[in-house]
Motif scaffolding. Sequence first.
Motif, PDB file in Angstrom:
ATOM      1  N   LEU A  54     -58.244   9.893 -12.459  1.00 13.82           N
ATOM      2  CA  LEU A  54     -58.883   9.642 -11.170  1.00 13.82           C
ATOM      3  C   LEU A  54     -59.105   8.139 -10.979  1.00 13.82           C
ATOM      4  N   GLU A  55     -59.414   7.435 -12.053  1.00 17.36           N
ATOM      5  CA  GLU A  55     -59.555   5.984 -11.948  1.00 17.36           C
ATOM      6  C   GLU A  55     -58.201   5.326 -11.687  1.00 17.36           C
ATOM      7  N   GLN A  56     -57.127   5.875 -12.274  1.00 17.05           N
ATOM      8  CA  GLN A  56     -55.792   5.357 -11.969  1.00 17.05           C
ATOM      9  C   GLN A  56     -55.482   5.520 -10.483  1.00 17.05           C
ATOM     10  N   ILE A  57     -55.852   6.653  -9.922  1.00 16.11           N
ATOM     11  CA  ILE A  57     -55.639   6.905  -8.489  1.00 16.11           C
ATOM     12  C   ILE A  57     -56.418   5.894  -7.655  1.00 16.11           C
ATOM     13  N   LEU A  58     -57.656   5.615  -8.058  1.00 22.91           N
ATOM     14  CA  LEU A  58     -58.464   4.617  -7.359  1.00 22.91           C
ATOM     15  C   LEU A  58     -57.786   3.251  -7.400  1.00 22.91           C
ATOM     16  N   ALA A  75     -50.601  -9.276  -0.766  1.00 20.35           N
ATOM     17  CA  ALA A  75     -49.190  -9.657  -0.892  1.00 20.35           C
ATOM     18  C   ALA A  75     -48.724  -9.542  -2.337  1.00 20.35           C
ATOM     19  N   ILE A  76     -49.552  -9.957  -3.273  1.00 21.54           N
ATOM     20  CA  ILE A  76     -49.226  -9.810  -4.696  1.00 21.54           C
ATOM     21  C   ILE A  76     -49.074  -8.337  -5.048  1.00 21.54           C
ATOM     22  N   HIS A  77     -49.978  -7.503  -4.536  1.00 17.54           N
ATOM     23  CA  HIS A  77     -49.951  -6.065  -4.819  1.00 17.54           C
ATOM     24  C   HIS A  77     -48.690  -5.390  -4.277  1.00 17.54           C
ATOM     25  N   HIS A  78     -48.024  -6.027  -3.305  1.00 20.06           N
ATOM     26  CA  HIS A  78     -46.831  -5.440  -2.701  1.00 20.06           C
ATOM     27  C   HIS A  78     -45.553  -6.202  -3.051  1.00 20.06           C
ATOM     28  N   ASP A  79     -45.628  -7.018  -4.080  1.00 20.17           N
ATOM     29  CA  ASP A  79     -44.471  -7.802  -4.510  1.00 20.17           C
ATOM     30  C   ASP A  79     -43.677  -6.997  -5.534  1.00 20.17           C
ATOM     31  N   GLU A  80     -42.401  -6.748  -5.232  1.00 20.52           N
ATOM     32  CA  GLU A  80     -41.568  -5.899  -6.102  1.00 20.52           C
ATOM     33  C   GLU A  80     -41.340  -6.514  -7.481  1.00 20.52           C
ATOM     34  N   ARG A  81     -41.606  -7.811  -7.623  1.00 15.18           N
ATOM     35  CA  ARG A  81     -41.476  -8.438  -8.945  1.00 15.18           C
ATOM     36  C   ARG A  81     -42.543  -7.940  -9.906  1.00 15.18           C
ATOM     37  N   TYR A  82     -43.652  -7.502  -9.360  1.00 18.88           N
ATOM     38  CA  TYR A  82     -44.766  -7.061 -10.193  1.00 18.88           C
ATOM     39  C   TYR A  82     -44.969  -5.548 -10.162  1.00 18.88           C
ATOM     40  N   TYR A  83     -44.578  -4.920  -9.057  1.00 16.14           N
ATOM     41  CA  TYR A  83     -44.713  -3.467  -8.908  1.00 16.14           C
ATOM     42  C   TYR A  83     -43.411  -2.901  -8.337  1.00 16.14           C
ATOM     43  N   PRO A  84     -42.574  -2.306  -9.160  1.00 20.07           N
ATOM     44  CA  PRO A  84     -41.339  -1.680  -8.644  1.00 20.07           C
ATOM     45  C   PRO A  84     -41.690  -0.636  -7.584  1.00 20.07           C
ATOM     46  N   GLN A  85     -40.878  -0.564  -6.551  1.00 18.12           N
ATOM     47  CA  GLN A  85     -41.140   0.338  -5.414  1.00 18.12           C
ATOM     48  C   GLN A  85     -42.590   0.154  -4.926  1.00 18.12           C
ATOM     49  N   GLU A 139     -50.741   1.764 -20.716  1.00 20.83           N
ATOM     50  CA  GLU A 139     -49.636   0.921 -21.170  1.00 20.83           C
ATOM     51  C   GLU A 139     -49.253  -0.104 -20.112  1.00 20.83           C
ATOM     52  N   LYS A 140     -49.158   0.320 -18.847  1.00 27.26           N
ATOM     53  CA  LYS A 140     -48.759  -0.589 -17.776  1.00 27.26           C
ATOM     54  C   LYS A 140     -49.815  -1.691 -17.565  1.00 27.26           C
ATOM     55  N   VAL A 141     -51.077  -1.306 -17.625  1.00 25.36           N
ATOM     56  CA  VAL A 141     -52.145  -2.289 -17.430  1.00 25.36           C
ATOM     57  C   VAL A 141     -52.138  -3.315 -18.558  1.00 25.36           C
ATOM     58  N   ALA A 142     -51.888  -2.857 -19.785  1.00 27.47           N
ATOM     59  CA  ALA A 142     -51.916  -3.744 -20.952  1.00 27.47           C
ATOM     60  C   ALA A 142     -50.838  -4.819 -20.890  1.00 27.47           C
ATOM     61  N   GLU A 143     -49.710  -4.506 -20.268  1.00 23.44           N
ATOM     62  CA  GLU A 143     -48.601  -5.467 -20.243  1.00 23.44           C
ATOM     63  C   GLU A 143     -48.588  -6.321 -18.969  1.00 23.44           C
ATOM     64  N   ARG A 144     -49.585  -6.151 -18.096  1.00 24.75           N
ATOM     65  CA  ARG A 144     -49.610  -6.878 -16.828  1.00 24.75           C
ATOM     66  C   ARG A 144     -50.791  -7.852 -16.806  1.00 24.75           C
ATOM     67  N   ASP A 145     -50.590  -9.046 -16.288  1.00 19.88           N
ATOM     68  CA  ASP A 145     -51.661 -10.034 -16.179  1.00 19.88           C
ATOM     69  C   ASP A 145     -52.739  -9.529 -15.220  1.00 19.88           C
ATOM     70  N   SER A 146     -53.987  -9.790 -15.534  1.00 17.55           N
ATOM     71  CA  SER A 146     -55.095  -9.277 -14.718  1.00 17.55           C
ATOM     72  C   SER A 146     -55.055  -9.779 -13.282  1.00 17.55           C
ATOM     73  N   VAL A 147     -54.507 -10.990 -13.044  1.00 16.30           N
ATOM     74  CA  VAL A 147     -54.504 -11.526 -11.676  1.00 16.30           C
ATOM     75  C   VAL A 147     -53.489 -10.831 -10.778  1.00 16.30           C
ATOM     76  N   LEU A 148     -52.705  -9.927 -11.338  1.00 16.51           N
ATOM     77  CA  LEU A 148     -51.759  -9.177 -10.516  1.00 16.51           C
ATOM     78  C   LEU A 148     -52.389  -7.932  -9.894  1.00 16.51           C
ATOM     79  N   HIS A 149     -53.647  -7.699 -10.200  1.00 15.91           N
ATOM     80  CA  HIS A 149     -54.390  -6.620  -9.528  1.00 15.91           C
ATOM     81  C   HIS A 149     -55.843  -7.061  -9.420  1.00 15.91           C
ATOM     82  N   MET A 150     -56.218  -7.512  -8.229  1.00 13.92           N
ATOM     83  CA  MET A 150     -57.550  -8.095  -8.053  1.00 13.92           C
ATOM     84  C   MET A 150     -58.314  -7.530  -6.856  1.00 13.92           C
ATOM     85  N   PRO A 151     -58.483  -6.215  -6.770  1.00 13.40           N
ATOM     86  CA  PRO A 151     -59.256  -5.681  -5.649  1.00 13.40           C
ATOM     87  C   PRO A 151     -60.725  -6.090  -5.702  1.00 13.40           C
TER      88      PRO A 151
END
Length: 505
Positions: free
Chosen positions: A361-365, A408-418, A430-442
């Motif tokens: 549910l937190e992933q969905i959020l 714009a970062i959240h919708h950049d295909e370089r960071y999030y496929p599709q 696993e996905k969160v661990a390999e991604r820089d925190s600034v790529l998801h900043m709500p």
Amino acid sequence: MLVTTVLLTVLLALFGYVIHSLRQHYSYWKNLNIAHDRPHWLMGNFDGSTIHKSVAQCVQDLYDKYRHTGPFVGMYWFTKISVLVVEPSLMKHILIKDFSKFTDRGMFNNPKDDPLTGTLFNLDGHKWRSMRNKLSPTFTSGKMKIMFPLVNQIGQELVKVLDKSLDNSDIIEVWDLMARFASDVIGSCAFGIETSSLKNPKSEFRIMGRRALTEHRLGILGVGFRLNFPEVARKLHMKETIPEVEDYFLGLAREAVDYREKNNIKRNDFMDMLLELKNNKLMKSESGEEFTNLSFGEIAAQAFVFLVAGFETSSTTMAFIMYELARNEEIQAKARAEVLEVLQKHNQEFTYECMKEMMYLEQILNETLRLHSVIPFLHRQALEDFVVPGHPNYVIKKGMYAIMPTSAIHHDERYYPQPHTFNPDNFSHEKVAERDSVLHMPFGDGPRNCIGLRFGKMQVIVGMALLLKNFKFSICDETPIPMKYSIKGILTCPETGIPLKVVKI
């Protein structure tokens, strides 16, 4: 005749000087040969915003056009020379590594004349740091656990109200319903009152809360002036909050403070914690810094920020979650299965520990906050000239705004496929661990991230868990597909409502 000629000459000279200054001002990025779009003399790079497209779309367009040209794009935040940061590495410098040079937001605040503008969100410099140190202990996991029963109680009321609404129709406008839920949560936890917005959509608290978000003194001109010239506005004793909103929320805060102190009442809510900060005789931060107790005006402002920062964001996020679950019924079924499994393990008792176990549910959020970024960008103001590391020709001058386009970062295909597909697996461990925190900043990042992050997540997850346990959601003919966003305001929200078909399980 001579006087007339002199006056005319002076006027022409002044006019020429103003025109020259404006040309110099709006040629700043051109003269530096840094990528930019030609600005409007008044609206900067937001020409047409709220009329033809949203402010968020203006930022998105600049990002899409210039994201490969350098660490930032030259832009104008209305009349202010600013930068649009397009490289995540520079965002990390601004928000975390070189935070001391970008601590301020540069927002208008005037606590002396307009107490409700003295919120943590608006404050800068030492005042912000002191208030953050005071408030941080009130947002720990332990404090959230104490407030959990209050939120859960209102969540149970949400289920009852929705169940009763189904007697009239199985098509429910969920954005409005979530707004009423958020209003009751904030009224209870921040002001200690029962607003009854779920039962009464026209409750005074909800109406005044909406006015606080949409009405400001002197309208759009006043907002623009205070935004562009905050120091001047403060010296002129300008106020932002309209009188009716100021009187109403200061009155609520005064009643809560007086009643609790007189009768020694405790509700284990945010207001209780603010009263502790008001009455403590010796207060120190974790670093040992001593600071004064909260004044009444500061209490009212920090309770008020719950409303302005949490009402629209939480309610709109919940509505977007329901929208995506209605469109993706397999994901909805998986989320419901998790909720039922966790509750069964705890003998159907919904506790704070239960909520922490609802990882999907937190992933969905988090995925909803990525796909529908309610706060489309962050901003900071440079306290000194800052040369971008590795790019000596790129300098963020003292006083400039640095805009970080989170959506714009959240919708950049370089960071999030599709990037335009709803996929909660984007936020697997696993996905969160390999991604820089600034790529998801709500909720922002660094020392000035959203202090109410834990509370906001708790409110949303409690409401969604209880709804999924009791109801199934699906799209109907009135459901907007694709989603159309409003072009009004800064926050991302639906153009109209979000009607869904609801069936009780």
